[in-house]
Design a protein around this motif. Sequence first.
Motif, PDB file in Angstrom:
ATOM      1  N   VAL A 135       0.800  -0.998   0.029  1.00  0.00           N
ATOM      2  CA  VAL A 135       0.043   0.237   0.031  1.00  0.00           C
ATOM      3  C   VAL A 135       0.856   1.197  -0.004  1.00  0.00           C
ATOM      4  O   VAL A 135       2.057   1.013   0.575  1.00  0.00           O
ATOM      5  CB  VAL A 135      -1.061   0.047   1.203  1.00  0.00           C
ATOM      6  CG1 VAL A 135      -1.980  -0.906   1.118  1.00  0.00           C
ATOM      7  CG2 VAL A 135      -0.179  -0.051   2.637  1.00  0.00           C
ATOM      8  N   GLU A 163      -2.769   4.603   2.960  1.00  0.00           N
ATOM      9  CA  GLU A 163      -3.772   3.427   2.439  1.00  0.00           C
ATOM     10  C   GLU A 163      -3.727   2.530   3.533  1.00  0.00           C
ATOM     11  O   GLU A 163      -3.145   2.244   4.048  1.00  0.00           O
ATOM     12  CB  GLU A 163      -3.346   3.081   0.964  1.00  0.00           C
ATOM     13  CG  GLU A 163      -3.507   4.040  -0.051  1.00  0.00           C
ATOM     14  CD  GLU A 163      -3.135   3.259  -1.300  1.00  0.00           C
ATOM     15  OE1 GLU A 163      -3.666   4.040  -2.407  1.00  0.00           O
ATOM     16  OE2 GLU A 163      -2.366   2.413  -1.341  1.00  0.00           O
ATOM     17  N   THR A 164      -4.839   1.661   3.412  1.00  0.00           N
ATOM     18  CA  THR A 164      -5.221   0.488   4.314  1.00  0.00           C
ATOM     19  C   THR A 164      -5.875  -0.559   3.334  1.00  0.00           C
ATOM     20  O   THR A 164      -6.690  -0.142   2.550  1.00  0.00           O
ATOM     21  CB  THR A 164      -6.163   0.901   5.341  1.00  0.00           C
ATOM     22  OG1 THR A 164      -5.330   1.734   6.226  1.00  0.00           O
ATOM     23  CG2 THR A 164      -6.377  -0.442   6.277  1.00  0.00           C
ATOM     24  N   CYS A 165      -5.278  -1.737   3.387  1.00  0.00           N
ATOM     25  CA  CYS A 165      -6.100  -2.705   2.691  1.00  0.00           C
ATOM     26  C   CYS A 165      -6.152  -4.004   3.534  1.00  0.00           C
ATOM     27  O   CYS A 165      -5.594  -4.401   4.145  1.00  0.00           O
ATOM     28  CB  CYS A 165      -5.115  -3.091   1.512  1.00  0.00           C
ATOM     29  SG  CYS A 165      -5.985  -4.244   0.460  1.00  0.00           S
ATOM     30  N   LEU A 199      -9.624  -1.944  -0.794  1.00  0.00           N
ATOM     31  CA  LEU A 199      -8.399  -0.965  -0.519  1.00  0.00           C
ATOM     32  C   LEU A 199      -8.971   0.272  -0.255  1.00  0.00           C
ATOM     33  O   LEU A 199      -9.895   0.819  -1.077  1.00  0.00           O
ATOM     34  CB  LEU A 199      -7.567  -0.668  -1.925  1.00  0.00           C
ATOM     35  CG  LEU A 199      -6.609   0.272  -1.949  1.00  0.00           C
ATOM     36  CD1 LEU A 199      -5.332   0.013  -1.085  1.00  0.00           C
ATOM     37  CD2 LEU A 199      -5.836   0.335  -3.486  1.00  0.00           C
ATOM     38  N   LEU A 200      -8.640   0.943   0.771  1.00  0.00           N
ATOM     39  CA  LEU A 200      -8.832   2.075   1.279  1.00  0.00           C
ATOM     40  C   LEU A 200      -8.228   3.189   0.766  1.00  0.00           C
ATOM     41  O   LEU A 200      -6.788   3.131   1.304  1.00  0.00           O
ATOM     42  CB  LEU A 200      -9.310   2.342   2.882  1.00  0.00           C
ATOM     43  CG  LEU A 200     -10.052   1.170   3.393  1.00  0.00           C
ATOM     44  CD1 LEU A 200     -10.367   1.483   4.938  1.00  0.00           C
ATOM     45  CD2 LEU A 200     -11.580   1.415   2.840  1.00  0.00           C
ATOM     46  N   HIS A 201      -8.221   4.139  -0.133  1.00  0.00           N
ATOM     47  CA  HIS A 201      -7.032   4.998  -0.636  1.00  0.00           C
ATOM     48  C   HIS A 201      -7.785   6.399  -0.709  1.00  0.00           C
ATOM     49  O   HIS A 201      -8.905   6.684  -0.354  1.00  0.00           O
ATOM     50  CB  HIS A 201      -6.642   4.525  -2.086  1.00  0.00           C
ATOM     51  CG  HIS A 201      -7.762   4.557  -3.093  1.00  0.00           C
ATOM     52  ND1 HIS A 201      -7.772   5.251  -3.925  1.00  0.00           N
ATOM     53  CD2 HIS A 201      -8.637   3.244  -3.456  1.00  0.00           C
ATOM     54  CE1 HIS A 201      -8.583   4.799  -4.791  1.00  0.00           C
ATOM     55  NE2 HIS A 201      -9.281   3.657  -4.280  1.00  0.00           N
ATOM     56  N   GLN A 202      -6.810   7.278  -1.198  1.00  0.00           N
ATOM     57  CA  GLN A 202      -7.110   8.642  -1.041  1.00  0.00           C
ATOM     58  C   GLN A 202      -8.338   9.110  -2.110  1.00  0.00           C
ATOM     59  O   GLN A 202      -9.089   9.944  -1.598  1.00  0.00           O
ATOM     60  CB  GLN A 202      -5.854   9.473  -1.718  1.00  0.00           C
ATOM     61  CG  GLN A 202      -6.093  10.921  -1.494  1.00  0.00           C
ATOM     62  CD  GLN A 202      -4.856  11.868  -2.186  1.00  0.00           C
ATOM     63  OE1 GLN A 202      -3.788  11.178  -2.420  1.00  0.00           O
ATOM     64  NE2 GLN A 202      -5.104  13.267  -2.274  1.00  0.00           N
ATOM     65  N   ASP A 203      -8.584   8.356  -3.089  1.00  0.00           N
ATOM     66  CA  ASP A 203      -9.887   8.772  -3.913  1.00  0.00           C
ATOM     67  C   ASP A 203     -11.104   8.096  -3.328  1.00  0.00           C
ATOM     68  O   ASP A 203     -12.095   8.120  -4.088  1.00  0.00           O
ATOM     69  CB  ASP A 203      -9.331   8.566  -5.117  1.00  0.00           C
ATOM     70  CG  ASP A 203      -8.245   9.278  -5.519  1.00  0.00           C
ATOM     71  OD1 ASP A 203      -8.136  10.628  -5.298  1.00  0.00           O
ATOM     72  OD2 ASP A 203      -7.544   8.945  -6.501  1.00  0.00           O
ATOM     73  N   ILE A 220     -12.578   3.963  -2.006  1.00  0.00           N
ATOM     74  CA  ILE A 220     -12.495   2.294  -1.760  1.00  0.00           C
ATOM     75  C   ILE A 220     -12.688   2.015  -3.125  1.00  0.00           C
ATOM     76  O   ILE A 220     -13.542   2.148  -3.885  1.00  0.00           O
ATOM     77  CB  ILE A 220     -13.936   2.103  -0.785  1.00  0.00           C
ATOM     78  CG1 ILE A 220     -13.750   2.950   0.454  1.00  0.00           C
ATOM     79  CG2 ILE A 220     -13.383   0.616  -0.696  1.00  0.00           C
ATOM     80  CD1 ILE A 220     -15.150   2.619   1.173  1.00  0.00           C
ATOM     81  N   LYS A 221     -11.738   0.713  -3.198  1.00  0.00           N
ATOM     82  CA  LYS A 221     -11.601  -0.100  -4.324  1.00  0.00           C
ATOM     83  C   LYS A 221     -11.742  -1.446  -3.878  1.00  0.00           C
ATOM     84  O   LYS A 221     -10.923  -1.911  -2.984  1.00  0.00           O
ATOM     85  CB  LYS A 221     -10.465   0.283  -5.182  1.00  0.00           C
ATOM     86  CG  LYS A 221     -10.467  -0.659  -6.406  1.00  0.00           C
ATOM     87  CD  LYS A 221      -9.176  -0.491  -7.328  1.00  0.00           C
ATOM     88  CE  LYS A 221      -9.064  -1.443  -8.364  1.00  0.00           C
ATOM     89  NZ  LYS A 221      -8.008  -1.010  -9.103  1.00  0.00           N
TER      90      LYS A 221
END
Length: 165
Positions: free
Chosen positions: A89, A93-95, A105-109, A111-112
């Motif tokens: 990551v 970020e956290t995954c 995946l929790l990211h800046q933009d 959740i994916k």
Amino acid sequence: MMKSVGSRIQKAASQIRQTFLGIVARGDSKALQLKGFTDETLQEVELIQHVGFSSFVPDSAKVVVIPLQGKTAKSVVVATTGGAVVVNVAKGETCVYDQFGHQVLLHQDGIKMTGNVEIVGGLKVSENIESDGEVSDKTGSMQAMREAYNEHKHGNSPTALPLME
């Protein structure tokens, strides 16, 4: 005299097992069989995980082993890493992921999610929903609905305009 005291302290300290790294020989989500130093095998070592999170630790993963009260027989595993699948990551970020390649995946933009997602319970969305694939319910697909609408007539009237795309 000081040498004697120091020697006794050193002897006592050498009998206390320190935290060490192990390798999982048999994985599970509650207790693990581990390979320690040289030919050492530890049986049924308890895996301590955070409340609300449970994972099956795969074989060959690395683990941090803490011998409670300095005794190998009272060891617990408190951290794991190095399964067959590892997700790297970026900063912030956290995954959450599994060994099958599924991930959240929790990211800046936002959740994916990777993998099929099944929701048990309702789903409320406050913004638009987009799909690159088909959208269906228990009766049929939206594409089938468009095709039925575009071809339908009432008596001798022409087909409906504008056509649904």
